[in-house]
Design a protein around this motif. Structure first.
Motif, PDB file in Angstrom:
ATOM      1  N   ASN A 193     -78.472  -9.163 146.497  1.00 28.65           N
ATOM      2  CA  ASN A 193     -78.571 -10.235 146.132  1.00 28.65           C
ATOM      3  C   ASN A 193     -77.592 -11.236 147.285  1.00 28.65           C
ATOM      4  OD1 ASN A 193     -80.223 -10.353 144.211  1.00 28.65           O
ATOM      5  ND2 ASN A 193     -78.814 -10.157 142.512  1.00 28.65           N
ATOM      6  N   ARG A 194     -76.559 -10.741 147.266  1.00 25.47           N
ATOM      7  CA  ARG A 194     -75.671 -11.428 148.246  1.00 25.47           C
ATOM      8  C   ARG A 194     -76.359 -11.508 149.814  1.00 25.47           C
ATOM      9  NH1 ARG A 194     -71.421  -8.282 146.198  1.00 25.47           N
ATOM     10  NH2 ARG A 194     -71.787  -6.809 148.081  1.00 25.47           N
ATOM     11  N   ILE A 195     -77.069 -10.513 150.219  1.00 26.13           N
ATOM     12  CA  ILE A 195     -77.853 -10.750 151.489  1.00 26.13           C
ATOM     13  C   ILE A 195     -78.874 -11.651 151.364  1.00 26.13           C
ATOM     14  CG2 ILE A 195     -79.542  -9.466 153.230  1.00 26.13           C
ATOM     15  CD1 ILE A 195     -77.939  -6.757 152.410  1.00 26.13           C
ATOM     16  N   PHE A 196     -79.581 -11.633 150.430  1.00 22.82           N
ATOM     17  CA  PHE A 196     -80.749 -12.576 150.115  1.00 22.82           C
ATOM     18  C   PHE A 196     -80.189 -14.002 149.801  1.00 22.82           C
ATOM     19  CE2 PHE A 196     -83.304  -9.158 147.874  1.00 22.82           C
ATOM     20  CZ  PHE A 196     -83.942  -8.559 149.118  1.00 22.82           C
ATOM     21  N   HIS A 197     -78.982 -14.176 149.342  1.00 21.64           N
ATOM     22  CA  HIS A 197     -78.219 -15.650 149.391  1.00 21.64           C
ATOM     23  C   HIS A 197     -77.896 -16.013 150.585  1.00 21.64           C
ATOM     24  CE1 HIS A 197     -78.451 -16.603 144.909  1.00 21.64           C
ATOM     25  NE2 HIS A 197     -78.327 -15.289 144.808  1.00 21.64           N
ATOM     26  N   SER A 198     -77.246 -15.204 151.471  1.00 19.69           N
ATOM     27  CA  SER A 198     -76.857 -15.398 152.669  1.00 19.69           C
ATOM     28  C   SER A 198     -77.772 -15.809 153.632  1.00 19.69           C
ATOM     29  CB  SER A 198     -76.203 -14.373 153.365  1.00 19.69           C
ATOM     30  OG  SER A 198     -75.513 -14.541 154.643  1.00 19.69           O
ATOM     31  N   ARG A 199     -79.038 -15.156 153.663  1.00 19.67           N
ATOM     32  CA  ARG A 199     -80.117 -15.616 154.257  1.00 19.67           C
ATOM     33  C   ARG A 199     -80.776 -16.962 153.992  1.00 19.67           C
ATOM     34  NH1 ARG A 199     -84.425 -10.697 154.508  1.00 19.67           N
ATOM     35  NH2 ARG A 199     -85.499 -12.265 155.885  1.00 19.67           N
ATOM     36  N   PHE A 200     -80.851 -17.174 152.587  1.00 19.58           N
ATOM     37  CA  PHE A 200     -81.342 -18.308 152.102  1.00 19.58           C
ATOM     38  C   PHE A 200     -80.451 -19.519 152.534  1.00 19.58           C
ATOM     39  CE2 PHE A 200     -81.747 -21.738 148.746  1.00 19.58           C
ATOM     40  CZ  PHE A 200     -83.188 -21.944 148.736  1.00 19.58           C
ATOM     41  N   ALA A 201     -79.129 -19.461 152.562  1.00 19.83           N
ATOM     42  CA  ALA A 201     -78.270 -20.479 152.868  1.00 19.83           C
ATOM     43  C   ALA A 201     -78.511 -20.969 154.171  1.00 19.83           C
ATOM     44  CB  ALA A 201     -76.564 -19.898 152.593  1.00 19.83           C
ATOM     45  N   LYS A 202     -78.712 -19.950 155.008  1.00 23.11           N
ATOM     46  CA  LYS A 202     -78.872 -20.127 156.541  1.00 23.11           C
ATOM     47  C   LYS A 202     -80.264 -21.002 156.708  1.00 23.11           C
ATOM     48  CE  LYS A 202     -76.342 -15.992 158.486  1.00 23.11           C
ATOM     49  NZ  LYS A 202     -76.619 -14.816 158.877  1.00 23.11           N
ATOM     50  N   LYS A 203     -81.360 -20.466 156.022  1.00 22.78           N
ATOM     51  CA  LYS A 203     -82.528 -21.352 156.003  1.00 22.78           C
ATOM     52  C   LYS A 203     -82.454 -22.660 155.696  1.00 22.78           C
ATOM     53  CE  LYS A 203     -85.597 -17.418 155.880  1.00 22.78           C
ATOM     54  NZ  LYS A 203     -86.748 -16.605 154.939  1.00 22.78           N
ATOM     55  N   GLU A 204     -81.650 -22.943 154.485  1.00 23.65           N
ATOM     56  CA  GLU A 204     -81.355 -24.073 153.831  1.00 23.65           C
ATOM     57  C   GLU A 204     -80.594 -25.178 154.867  1.00 23.65           C
ATOM     58  OE1 GLU A 204     -80.067 -25.582 149.418  1.00 23.65           O
ATOM     59  OE2 GLU A 204     -78.895 -24.178 150.383  1.00 23.65           O
ATOM     60  N   GLU A 205     -79.708 -24.671 155.462  1.00 18.54           N
ATOM     61  CA  GLU A 205     -78.684 -25.365 156.480  1.00 18.54           C
ATOM     62  C   GLU A 205     -79.871 -25.585 157.818  1.00 18.54           C
ATOM     63  OE1 GLU A 205     -75.125 -24.664 159.836  1.00 18.54           O
ATOM     64  OE2 GLU A 205     -76.077 -22.912 158.636  1.00 18.54           O
ATOM     65  N   ALA A 206     -80.677 -24.627 158.068  1.00 18.46           N
ATOM     66  CA  ALA A 206     -81.601 -25.073 159.253  1.00 18.46           C
ATOM     67  C   ALA A 206     -82.533 -26.085 158.766  1.00 18.46           C
ATOM     68  CB  ALA A 206     -82.587 -23.775 159.689  1.00 18.46           C
ATOM     69  N   ALA A 207     -83.075 -26.025 157.473  1.00 15.51           N
ATOM     70  CA  ALA A 207     -84.074 -27.031 157.013  1.00 15.51           C
ATOM     71  C   ALA A 207     -83.336 -28.526 156.998  1.00 15.51           C
ATOM     72  CB  ALA A 207     -84.514 -26.596 155.654  1.00 15.51           C
ATOM     73  N   ILE A 208     -82.164 -28.540 156.467  1.00 17.13           N
ATOM     74  CA  ILE A 208     -81.444 -29.906 156.219  1.00 17.13           C
ATOM     75  C   ILE A 208     -81.333 -30.367 157.909  1.00 17.13           C
ATOM     76  CG2 ILE A 208     -79.283 -30.782 155.831  1.00 17.13           C
ATOM     77  CD1 ILE A 208     -79.059 -28.896 153.440  1.00 17.13           C
ATOM     78  N   ALA A 209     -80.924 -29.501 158.720  1.00 13.81           N
ATOM     79  CA  ALA A 209     -80.736 -30.178 160.175  1.00 13.81           C
ATOM     80  C   ALA A 209     -82.249 -30.741 160.710  1.00 13.81           C
ATOM     81  CB  ALA A 209     -80.206 -28.844 160.987  1.00 13.81           C
ATOM     82  N   ALA A 210     -83.210 -30.016 160.619  1.00 11.03           N
ATOM     83  CA  ALA A 210     -84.684 -30.614 160.938  1.00 11.03           C
ATOM     84  C   ALA A 210     -84.738 -31.840 160.236  1.00 11.03           C
ATOM     85  CB  ALA A 210     -85.621 -29.543 160.682  1.00 11.03           C
ATOM     86  N   MET A 211     -84.638 -31.757 158.819  1.00  9.09           N
ATOM     87  CA  MET A 211     -84.769 -33.031 158.257  1.00  9.09           C
ATOM     88  C   MET A 211     -84.044 -34.306 158.626  1.00  9.09           C
ATOM     89  SD  MET A 211     -85.514 -31.156 154.331  1.00  9.09           S
ATOM     90  CE  MET A 211     -85.558 -32.826 153.539  1.00  9.09           C
ATOM     91  N   LYS A 212     -82.770 -33.891 158.818  1.00  8.93           N
ATOM     92  CA  LYS A 212     -81.976 -35.053 159.225  1.00  8.93           C
ATOM     93  C   LYS A 212     -82.256 -35.567 160.548  1.00  8.93           C
ATOM     94  CE  LYS A 212     -76.862 -35.774 159.962  1.00  8.93           C
ATOM     95  NZ  LYS A 212     -75.523 -35.229 160.030  1.00  8.93           N
ATOM     96  N   LYS A 213     -82.732 -34.758 161.363  1.00  8.44           N
ATOM     97  CA  LYS A 213     -83.045 -35.300 162.627  1.00  8.44           C
ATOM     98  C   LYS A 213     -84.583 -36.363 162.516  1.00  8.44           C
ATOM     99  CE  LYS A 213     -84.747 -33.625 167.225  1.00  8.44           C
ATOM    100  NZ  LYS A 213     -85.366 -32.427 168.172  1.00  8.44           N
ATOM    101  N   LYS A 214     -85.305 -35.795 161.660  1.00  5.96           N
ATOM    102  CA  LYS A 214     -86.410 -36.781 161.494  1.00  5.96           C
ATOM    103  C   LYS A 214     -86.122 -37.774 160.514  1.00  5.96           C
ATOM    104  CE  LYS A 214     -89.923 -32.841 162.246  1.00  5.96           C
ATOM    105  NZ  LYS A 214     -91.055 -32.255 161.648  1.00  5.96           N
ATOM    106  N   GLY A 215     -85.169 -37.879 160.078  1.00  4.51           N
ATOM    107  CA  GLY A 215     -84.670 -38.970 159.137  1.00  4.51           C
ATOM    108  C   GLY A 215     -85.285 -38.832 157.633  1.00  4.51           C
ATOM    109  N   ILE A 216     -85.667 -37.745 157.289  1.00  6.30           N
ATOM    110  CA  ILE A 216     -86.182 -37.499 156.089  1.00  6.30           C
ATOM    111  C   ILE A 216     -85.245 -37.252 154.952  1.00  6.30           C
ATOM    112  CG2 ILE A 216     -87.767 -35.945 154.684  1.00  6.30           C
ATOM    113  CD1 ILE A 216     -89.133 -35.092 157.340  1.00  6.30           C
ATOM    114  N   THR A 217     -85.134 -38.081 153.902  1.00  7.73           N
ATOM    115  CA  THR A 217     -84.217 -38.057 152.814  1.00  7.73           C
ATOM    116  C   THR A 217     -84.673 -37.189 151.624  1.00  7.73           C
ATOM    117  OG1 THR A 217     -84.927 -40.078 151.827  1.00  7.73           O
ATOM    118  CG2 THR A 217     -83.245 -40.182 153.663  1.00  7.73           C
ATOM    119  N   THR A 218     -85.651 -36.561 151.649  1.00  5.32           N
ATOM    120  CA  THR A 218     -86.128 -35.986 150.275  1.00  5.32           C
ATOM    121  C   THR A 218     -85.269 -34.715 149.785  1.00  5.32           C
ATOM    122  OG1 THR A 218     -88.421 -36.365 151.043  1.00  5.32           O
ATOM    123  CG2 THR A 218     -88.045 -34.878 149.389  1.00  5.32           C
TER     124      THR A 218
END
Length: 405
Positions: A352-377
């Motif tokens: 679970n720690r491994i999966f949560h760590s991987r998900f956190a990294k994906k979440e960080e990447a998704a937020i960065a991409a959305m921020k660049k496009k100006g998406i606030t969802t």
């Protein structure tokens, strides 16, 4: 306007029971390799001999499946009791009761009785005897609050001494005073076509009975009101009672069914895998089935494959002697797997720690991409497909950001 369907929940993956069980097996095998290395032997040669001894030809495969049959049925017995919050440690005694019932009937029913009639008689009779033996523990638990571990252990020894008395009284072999007379093949669960197909192995109809019981147990637990009631009692006895479920009846039914399954294991062993009963011998399979149930996560399909795995280890360990490795190494591997299975909370937490760590990294990447496009969802309102796309797109952005720092 067409309403968009959002896939929920969007969260980190959790460790599945299958992954936890496979992790326990892997760690057990690694521990076995270390043990073999400690005595100066080649672990790969050792495991190769185990597989050779269990699966190298049709006869060995048939013997492995024949040995696995009892483990499947005992695993189902233990798991069924577990589902109701009970610990059936009396499977060995229930095996003996099923075995002695089938063995006595094998000698006293007419030899010319058609097998299509004979086999259902001994199967049903053994199940009834085992169900009664399990019911006794359930009755003591329900009516007098006698812990099932205590009552089943005591009933193990009562069954042991019953067989010690019944074998010489009814079915003793006059040439060997500690064994029963061999049962004629026609009155066992063996079949000529199975014997020919597997080159005279010990595989018998019991294997197919075990498969049928896997389906039956799955159906009872997943598709019936009885199964729901039993699992509710196992989850929280007091809440189940408050909801109107008859807890005492559920306990007695659960132990009776567990006893019937274990007695079938005894029948398939003493009237199938073997054709004799020995005095003064408590079957180890009754305790091995506990490990099978734990590794299989108490699910019928998991128990089936877990039993096959243990059957391979048990049947193949005899071939270890050819490499100079003690056969007890196979038992050590089994014991180690059991220990790791018992610590499934630790293994699940690790994954679970491994999966949560991987998900956190994906979440960080998704937020960065959305921020660049100006998406606030908000992330929580994205579909899984959108989340994956943004995470993939933002992965490069996060890497560049870290390099700039």
């Amino acid at each position: 306007m067409k309403k968009r369907v959002i896939n929920k929940p969007l969260e980190a993956r959790k460790a599945s029971p299958l992954l936890v069980s496979l992790s326990a097996v892997f760690l057990g095998i690694v521990a076995g390799c270390i043990f073999i290395l400690c005595i100066g032997k080649n672990p790969f040669a050792g495991f190769e001999r185990i597989l050779f001894g269990a699966l190298s030809n049709t006869r060995r495969i048939g013997n492995t499946l024949g040995m696995s049959t009892q483990l499947i049925l005992i695993g189902l017995s233990v798991a069924f009791a577990f589902k109701t919050g009970l610990f059936n440690i009396g499977a060995s005694g229930q095996m003996l009761i099923g075995g002695i019932t089938g063995s006595i009937l094998a000698f006293y029913l007419p030899m010319d009785m058609p097998r299509v009639i004979y086999l259902p008689i001994i199967i049903i009779a053994s199940m009834i005897a085992g169900a009664f033996w399990g019911f006794l523990s359930g009755l003591l638990k329900a009516k007098f609050n006698v812990h099932e571990v205590v009552s089943t252990i005591m009933l193990n020894w009562i069954a042991y001494w019953i067989c010690y008395d019944f074998i010489p009284r009814f079915i003793i072999d006059p040439t060997i005073s500690v064994k029963s007379k061999p049962i004629e093949t026609v009155h066992t669960l063996r079949a000529d076509w199975l014997t020919s197909l597997t080159s005279f192995s010990t595989m018998n109809y019991g294997f197919f009975i075990a498969i049928i019981m896997c389906v039956v147990v799955w159906f009872i637990l997943q598709k019936t009101t009885l199964g729901f009631n039993l699992k509710a009692v196992g989850s929280n006895r007091f809440c189940a009672e408050y909801a109107g479920i008859k807890v005492n009846r559920s306990i007695m039914i659960s132990m009776a069914v567990a006893g019937a399954l274990a007695s079938l294991a005894g029948l398939t062993y003493y009237c199938g895998y073997s054709n004799i009963m020995e005095m003064g011998k408590m079957p180890n399979e009754g305790f091995d089935g506990i490990a099978v149930a734990l590794l299989g996560n108490c699910s019928p399909i998991g128990i089936f494959f877990s039993a096959i795995f243990f059957g391979i280890l048990k049947m193949g360990r005899g071939s270890l002697a050819a490499t100079g490795i003690p056969t007890e190494i196979a038992d050590t591997i089994i014991a180690t797997i059991i220990y790791f299975t018992a610590t499934n909370v630790i293994l699940a937490s690790f994954w679970n720690r491994i999966f949560h760590s991987r998900f956190a990294k994906k979440e960080e990447a998704a937020i960065a991409a959305m921020k660049k496009k100006g998406i606030t969802t908000p992330i929580a309102e994205l579909s899984k497909e959108e989340f994956k796309a943004y995470a993939k797109e933002g992965k490069t952005l996060v890497m560049k950001s870290k390099e700039e720092r």
